[in-house]
Design a protein around this motif. Structure first.
Motif, PDB file in Angstrom:
ATOM      1  N   LEU A  64       0.829  -1.202   0.000  1.00  0.00           N
ATOM      2  CA  LEU A  64       0.000   0.000   0.000  1.00  0.00           C
ATOM      3  C   LEU A  64       0.869   1.259   0.000  1.00  0.00           C
ATOM      4  N   ILE A  65       1.890   1.282   0.870  1.00  0.00           N
ATOM      5  CA  ILE A  65       2.778   2.455   0.925  1.00  0.00           C
ATOM      6  C   ILE A  65       3.511   2.632  -0.400  1.00  0.00           C
ATOM      7  N   THR A  66       3.973   1.517  -0.980  1.00  0.00           N
ATOM      8  CA  THR A  66       4.678   1.593  -2.258  1.00  0.00           C
ATOM      9  C   THR A  66       3.764   2.116  -3.359  1.00  0.00           C
ATOM     10  N   ALA A  67       2.531   1.637  -3.381  1.00  0.00           N
ATOM     11  CA  ALA A  67       1.584   2.093  -4.404  1.00  0.00           C
ATOM     12  C   ALA A  67       1.312   3.591  -4.271  1.00  0.00           C
ATOM     13  N   LEU A 127       7.566   7.279   0.907  1.00  0.00           N
ATOM     14  CA  LEU A 127       8.483   6.153   0.752  1.00  0.00           C
ATOM     15  C   LEU A 127       9.584   6.155   1.818  1.00  0.00           C
ATOM     16  N   GLU A 128      10.109   7.333   2.145  1.00  0.00           N
ATOM     17  CA  GLU A 128      11.179   7.364   3.142  1.00  0.00           C
ATOM     18  C   GLU A 128      10.640   7.039   4.535  1.00  0.00           C
ATOM     19  N   VAL A 129       9.456   7.530   4.866  1.00  0.00           N
ATOM     20  CA  VAL A 129       8.843   7.158   6.145  1.00  0.00           C
ATOM     21  C   VAL A 129       8.521   5.667   6.154  1.00  0.00           C
ATOM     22  N   GLY A 130       8.045   5.131   5.005  1.00  0.00           N
ATOM     23  CA  GLY A 130       7.782   3.701   4.915  1.00  0.00           C
ATOM     24  C   GLY A 130       9.036   2.865   5.102  1.00  0.00           C
ATOM     25  N   LEU A 131      10.153   3.312   4.529  1.00  0.00           N
ATOM     26  CA  LEU A 131      11.414   2.587   4.711  1.00  0.00           C
ATOM     27  C   LEU A 131      11.875   2.625   6.156  1.00  0.00           C
ATOM     28  N   LEU A 132      11.720   3.769   6.801  1.00  0.00           N
ATOM     29  CA  LEU A 132      12.087   3.854   8.216  1.00  0.00           C
ATOM     30  C   LEU A 132      11.227   2.909   9.057  1.00  0.00           C
TER      31      LEU A 132
END
Length: 642
Positions: A286-289, A307-312
């Motif tokens: 979902l975050i990637t989409a 994306l950066e918050v998702g990676l963290l």
């Protein structure tokens, strides 16, 4: 918008930024590098994007805040900087204004000219590479400073990437030396990265393991992100395309997905908690989409932050899982913690810097490259050590398998020789035994006197011959059954006739009487009559052998159940010890009470195999001093008409 309103808006934005005060002067002296810090630069955030240089110059110096940090993070506003620079007479006149963030979209630098006007210099990734004033991965602008005068330089920044950047005034020679050092460092880094990718590609091609493939993809996206964020490749290949910013989003999205997949796989989350793994992958997708869709819609700010918050968040969750798994002595979790900790720290420092949450320094700028290098080294050592261990285990397994094959081959050879020997024994011994038995019977018959002392001797010879014949027949029957791979030859049997034949054969041997109890036999019962005859004979002979002569053996056969034939053989012998019951059907096993009788320990083993070939079940119930009961359950089958 009228000029007065724009000026008022600028002052209002300045007040929101944190107060009104004049920016201190940047003193250019003997040092070849001077850093522009939060304390000596004025910052004004223009959310309206309408202020021009003339509007800014009309503002009082106090309209710029020296309390606003240069850690601006992601912002859609236009940011104006005001730098007051004073050069001493002994300092060189030409300096380069350098920005450490190579991914700034558009930079306008306004430098005062000798006639009092301002010259505009432009740079950034939105301009063609040839339009840059100074060829460098970092945006740099030449500034001529008169001696013993204070010059005011204005900078306008617009970027959909992070605006967190450090600014320096450097002598050209110092900047050139720094650029050469950076080029050598990045060249070594990218060369090492490319060699590592090639090695992992070959490793995956040889092994075709899912984990290796996921890690290869993860490294590939990481390499793309590192190359693009460095500024070298993007300035030369993608300088004026709208996809320039999208190109940074794709590696982030790929690293997010492959990093989560690799972490779930290597940490065993899918096996230990499949629902949690599905939730984690669903949230990641979902975050990637969201990030990819925002990037394609030219909403780079939203895409990068998402994306950066998702990676963290992904790094935090996977690290927490690895810690929990490591506490449960999972070696893969220890490997993940050791190899990914340095990488996650470097990435976290960079992302937090981009978000404006950590100071801008050498560690936050280059920590990600150091983390990637250490991570690759540790993962390479661990993976190739693991591969070497797997190779050694495989060699040992192959050696063990070869040894097992050789042992099985030797056993088959010995078994074949044994069968050949028994065939020879069967051929050579059956005729002599038959002759001996027939001759003894004739001798007994020809002896007229009942008290003749020769009769017991003849009977003894006859019993010995019969025991030898029974022993040989039992062993050969077991061997034939063991070697027979095809299913039993099923056909309609006359159970009454079959049982009568078994009892008739037993009447010729010594032993207690067998009482037959029949209840509702099925005239169309399907079985292998030869095997069933061996089954009944062995069970009855075993029961008679362990019973006293005056205690009859009961044979009950019932066909009342609609789906099975039930057979029960009951004796009143000494019973079987409890410790022998679990081993009773093992091949060559003979109990303590069987030691005084001839036999090979194959009878009950043979019975169990016959029952199983018919799809049935055999059980034994015994009590010491009271006797034993064998129960056989054989399913009823239908034979298709031909």
């Amino acid at each position: 918008m009228p000029l007065s309103l724009r000026v008022l808006a600028a002052v209002f934005f300045c007040l929101l930024a944190g107060g009104i005060s004049a920016a201190p002067i940047i003193d250019i002296g003997s040092s070849n590098t001077h850093y522009v810090s939060d304390d000596n630069v004025g910052v004004l955030v223009d959310s309206s994007h309408e202020l021009t240089l003339q509007d800014i110059m009309r503002l009082a110096p106090t309209a710029f805040s020296d309390q606003q940090s240069l850690q601006l993070g992601f912002t859609s506003s236009t940011v104006w900087l005001r730098l007051n620079v004073y050069r001493h007479l002994h300092a060189p006149p030409t300096w380069w204004l350098v920005f450490d963030q190579p991914l700034l979209d558009l930079i306008h630098v306004y430098v005062p000219a000798s006639d009092g006007s301002y010259q505009e210099r432009r740079g950034g990734i939105n301009l063609p590479f040839g339009a840059h004033e100074i060829v460098s991965r970092r945006p740099a602008f030449a500034v001529d400073l008169p001696a013993n005068e204070t010059q005011t330089i204005y900078v306008r920044l617009n970027s959909r990437n992070s605006l967190s950047t450090s600014i320096q005034l450097m002598e050209p020679t110092a900047f050139s030396a720094l650029a050469i050092q950076e080029a050598l460092g990045f060249g070594a880094f990218f060369g090492f990265y490319a060699l590592t990718l090639l090695c992992y590609l070959l490793f995956w091609y040889w092994t075709r393991e899912v984990v290796s493939g996921l890690y290869l993809l993860y490294l590939t996206f990481g390499a793309a992100g590192a190359v693009l964020s460095s500024g070298y490749l993007q300035r030369q290949l993608l300088p004026d395309l709208p996809l320039c910013n999208v190109a940074m989003i794709i590696p982030l999205a790929g690293a997010l997905i492959t990093g989560m997949l690799f972490g779930i796989q290597i940490l065993g989350v899918r096996k230990a908690a499949p629902r949690s793994a599905m939730v984690m992958m669903g949230a990641t997708c979902l975050i990637t989409a969201i990030g990819l869709i925002a990037g394609l819609m030219d909403m780079t700010l939203l895409a990068m932050v998402t994306l950066e918050v998702g990676l963290l968040a992904t790094m935090t969750v996977l690290t927490a899982i690895a810690i929990v798994r490591a506490l449960h002595h999972n070696p893969s979790a220890w490997l993940y913690l050791a190899a990914f900790s340095v990488l996650h720290i470097g990435m976290a420092l960079r992302f937090l810097r981009d978000l404006g949450l950590t100071p801008i320094n050498t560690l936050s700028e280059n920590g990600i490259y150091l983390g990637i290098t250490l991570h690759i080294l540790m993962m390479s050592i661990a993976i190739f050590w693991r591969y070497d261990q797997l190779r050694r285990d495989k060699d040992q397994a192959q050696a063990a398998a070869l040894e097992a094959d050789l042992r099985a081959l030797a056993e088959r050879h010995a078994h074949r020789e044994q069968r050949e020997f028994m065939a020879m024994v069967s051929h050579e011994f059956r005729s002599p035994l038959a002759i001996i038995d027939l001759t003894v019977q004739n001798l007994i018959y020809s002896t007229r006197e009942e008290n003749d002392s020769r009769v017991p001797r003849y009977a003894k010879i006859q019993r010995a011959a019969q025991r030898l014949s029974v022993l040989m027949n039992t062993y050969l029957s077991a061997e034939r059954l063991e070697d027979r791979n095809e299913p039993p030859s099923m056909r309609i049997c006359d159970l009454t006739q079959l049982l009568s034949g078994v009892l008739l054969d037993l009447d010729t041997t010594n032993g207690p009487e067998v009482k037959l109890e029949i209840d509702s036999l099925d005239p169309n019962f399907a079985c292998d009559p030869d095997s069933l005859r061996i089954l009944m004979t062995n069970l009855l002979e075993n029961a008679r052998r362990h019973s006293r002569i005056d205690q009859p053996v009961i044979l009950r056969v019932s066909g009342r159940q609609p789906d099975a034939l039930e057979v029960s053989i009951v004796d009143q012998g000494e019973g079987i010890p409890p410790d022998e019951l679990p081993r009773l059907f093992q091949r060559f096993f003979r109990g303590r009470s069987a030691q005084r009788h001839p036999g090979a320990g194959l009878g009950l083993y043979l019975c169990q195999r016959i029952v199983r070939q018919h799809g049935g079940e055999i059980k034994v119930f015994s009590e010491l001093g009271k006797g034993t009961e064998f129960r056989v359950w054989l399913p009823k089958r239908e034979i298709p008409e031909v």
